[in-house]
Motif scaffolding. Structure first.
Motif, mmCIF file in Angstrom:
data_model
loop_
_atom_site.group_PDB
_atom_site.id
_atom_site.type_symbol
_atom_site.label_atom_id
_atom_site.label_comp_id
_atom_site.label_asym_id
_atom_site.label_seq_id
_atom_site.Cartn_x
_atom_site.Cartn_y
_atom_site.Cartn_z
ATOM 1 N N TYR A 119 0.860 -1.175 0.000
ATOM 2 C CA TYR A 119 0.000 0.000 0.000
ATOM 3 C C TYR A 119 0.898 1.227 0.000
ATOM 4 N N SER A 120 0.622 2.163 -0.884
ATOM 5 C CA SER A 120 1.426 3.381 -0.944
ATOM 6 C C SER A 120 0.582 4.521 -1.487
ATOM 7 N N ILE A 121 0.806 5.703 -0.940
ATOM 8 C CA ILE A 121 0.320 6.913 -1.596
ATOM 9 C C ILE A 121 1.212 7.159 -2.807
ATOM 10 N N TYR A 122 0.611 7.553 -3.923
ATOM 11 C CA TYR A 122 1.441 7.914 -5.064
ATOM 12 C C TYR A 122 1.666 9.423 -5.066
ATOM 13 N N PHE A 123 2.787 9.821 -5.648
ATOM 14 C CA PHE A 123 3.137 11.235 -5.747
ATOM 15 C C PHE A 123 3.396 11.586 -7.209
ATOM 16 N N ASP A 124 2.754 12.642 -7.676
ATOM 17 C CA ASP A 124 3.029 13.159 -9.014
ATOM 18 C C ASP A 124 4.299 14.000 -8.969
ATOM 19 N N VAL A 125 5.206 13.744 -9.911
ATOM 20 C CA VAL A 125 6.473 14.470 -9.955
ATOM 21 C C VAL A 125 6.744 14.935 -11.383
ATOM 22 N N GLU A 126 7.534 15.986 -11.479
ATOM 23 C CA GLU A 126 7.855 16.568 -12.784
ATOM 24 C C GLU A 126 8.868 15.734 -13.546
ATOM 25 N N GLN A 127 9.766 15.078 -12.816
ATOM 26 C CA GLN A 127 10.834 14.297 -13.438
ATOM 27 C C GLN A 127 11.006 12.969 -12.706
ATOM 28 N N LEU A 128 11.426 11.947 -13.453
ATOM 29 C CA LEU A 128 11.806 10.668 -12.852
ATOM 30 C C LEU A 128 13.281 10.357 -13.080
ATOM 31 N N GLY A 129 13.986 11.269 -13.747
ATOM 32 C CA GLY A 129 15.391 11.018 -14.027
ATOM 33 C C GLY A 129 15.559 9.835 -14.966
ATOM 34 N N ASP A 130 16.670 9.134 -14.806
ATOM 35 C CA ASP A 130 16.969 7.945 -15.609
ATOM 36 C C ASP A 130 16.799 6.712 -14.731
ATOM 37 N N PRO A 131 15.611 6.100 -14.742
ATOM 38 C CA PRO A 131 15.382 4.936 -13.871
ATOM 39 C C PRO A 131 16.474 3.891 -14.051
ATOM 40 N N ILE A 132 17.004 3.424 -12.927
ATOM 41 C CA ILE A 132 18.145 2.511 -12.977
ATOM 42 C C ILE A 132 17.731 1.063 -12.746
ATOM 43 N N ILE A 133 16.541 0.861 -12.176
ATOM 44 C CA ILE A 133 16.032 -0.491 -11.940
ATOM 45 C C ILE A 133 14.755 -0.692 -12.759
ATOM 46 N N PRO A 134 14.720 -1.708 -13.630
ATOM 47 C CA PRO A 134 13.475 -1.978 -14.367
ATOM 48 C C PRO A 134 12.417 -2.559 -13.436
ATOM 49 N N ARG A 135 11.257 -1.932 -13.418
ATOM 50 C CA ARG A 135 10.143 -2.413 -12.598
ATOM 51 C C ARG A 135 8.863 -2.368 -13.420
ATOM 52 N N TYR A 136 7.967 -3.272 -13.090
ATOM 53 C CA TYR A 136 6.623 -3.236 -13.657
ATOM 54 C C TYR A 136 5.675 -3.055 -12.487
ATOM 55 N N ILE A 137 5.029 -1.900 -12.418
ATOM 56 C CA ILE A 137 4.214 -1.531 -11.266
ATOM 57 C C ILE A 137 2.755 -1.457 -11.695
ATOM 58 N N ILE A 138 1.924 -2.269 -11.056
ATOM 59 C CA ILE A 138 0.505 -2.344 -11.401
ATOM 60 C C ILE A 138 -0.318 -1.792 -10.249
ATOM 61 N N SER A 139 -1.190 -0.851 -10.550
ATOM 62 C CA SER A 139 -2.131 -0.346 -9.559
ATOM 63 C C SER A 139 -3.298 -1.318 -9.463
ATOM 64 N N MET A 140 -3.492 -1.871 -8.271
ATOM 65 C CA MET A 140 -4.526 -2.884 -8.080
ATOM 66 C C MET A 140 -5.843 -2.199 -7.733
ATOM 67 N N SER A 141 -6.568 -1.779 -8.765
ATOM 68 C CA SER A 141 -7.852 -1.123 -8.554
ATOM 69 C C SER A 141 -8.874 -2.125 -8.039
ATOM 70 N N ASN A 142 -9.994 -1.622 -7.567
ATOM 71 C CA ASN A 142 -11.038 -2.503 -7.037
ATOM 72 C C ASN A 142 -11.514 -3.504 -8.087
ATOM 73 N N ASP A 143 -11.608 -3.058 -9.351
ATOM 74 C CA ASP A 143 -12.060 -3.957 -10.413
ATOM 75 C C ASP A 143 -11.086 -5.118 -10.589
ATOM 76 N N ILE A 144 -9.784 -4.815 -10.563
ATOM 77 C CA ILE A 144 -8.783 -5.866 -10.729
ATOM 78 C C ILE A 144 -8.818 -6.826 -9.546
ATOM 79 N N LEU A 145 -8.945 -6.282 -8.332
ATOM 80 C CA LEU A 145 -8.991 -7.136 -7.147
ATOM 81 C C LEU A 145 -10.199 -8.062 -7.186
#
Length: 234
Positions: free
Chosen positions: A199-225
């Motif tokens: 569980y995490s609050i998400y934060f909107d940011v202007e930049q993410l830089g150069d991501p160094i770790i490949p990740r696949y992040i899925i938001s588990m909405s109520n429909d998906i759950l």
């Protein structure tokens, strides 16, 4: 070509929050300014040593609390070889290590953001994980980081982070992150499952830089759950 070096935290670490007047008057180590904009200033102190310690000093000169991310990079010279550290979000490279080994937790309330807190960061449709620092008004935060052995130059900026809602996320990550941390820090660490859910609050940011770790992040909405639960029960 030497691979890009990653930077890291380790225990014990002693971050500090101080009023601006106190932080400027009590420090015995010279600091240099890297960035200053919209009342936010980023400075650093190069401590060096065998692990290449840098202290990041993030100052908020505004009259209100501001949540920020730190994007930084460096050029190093190790045994005559130039090594580039790409500009990426502080916390990105070893987020899973910090989470699984209790160096950090994911933010679940904007009123409770301890130092070195992780969060889901969003820039349009792109998601990443990194530290969010909550700096009180007219205050500074000083945090150490390691891995700057043979430091030649540093770059860094602070970007404000706007809190969104609390969601459940499933995160797929690259396990080589764990092995790299152990190689860099010389310590053995635990790893979370792949994937893991948080569980995490998400934060909107202007930049993410150069991501160094490949990740696949899925938001588990109520429909998906609901779909997952129905499949499990069928």
């Amino acid at each position: 070509m030497h691979p890009a070096r990653r930077l890291y935290l380790k225990k014990p670490f002693k971050p500090e929050i101080k009023p601006l007047a106190e932080s400027s008057s009590t420090s015995e180590i010279k600091s240099s300014t890297l960035y200053s904009k919209s009342g936010l200033t980023l400075k650093y102190q190069y401590i060096g040593g065998s692990e290449g310690q840098v202290n990041w000093i993030m100052e908020n000169n505004n009259d209100k609390k501001i949540d920020v991310i730190l994007i930084r990079g460096a050029m190093l010279n190790i045994n005559g070889e130039s090594i580039s550290v790409p500009k990426y979000v502080f916390g990105d490279a070893y987020a899973e290590v910090y989470y699984a080994n209790h160096l950090s937790t994911f933010i679940q309330s904007v009123n409770d953001i301890p130092l070195y807190s992780l969060a889901i960061l969003k820039n349009n449709d792109n998601k990443q994980i990194g530290f969010v620092f909550s700096i009180p008004p007219k205050s500074s935060i000083s945090v150490p980081e390691y891995g700057f052995v043979g430091l030649v130059s540093l770059q860094g900026e602070l970007y404000s982070a706007s809190a969104g809602t609390l969601n459940l996320y499933t995160v797929f990550y690259d396990y080589t992150e764990i092995q790299d941390y152990e190689n860099e820090s010389g310590t053995t660490v635990s790893a979370p499952p792949d994937p893991y859910t948080v569980y995490s609050i998400y934060f909107d940011v202007e930049q993410l830089g150069d991501p160094i770790i490949p990740r696949y992040i899925i938001s588990m909405s109520n429909d998906i759950l609901i779909k997952i639960l129905s499949m499990m029960n069928s």
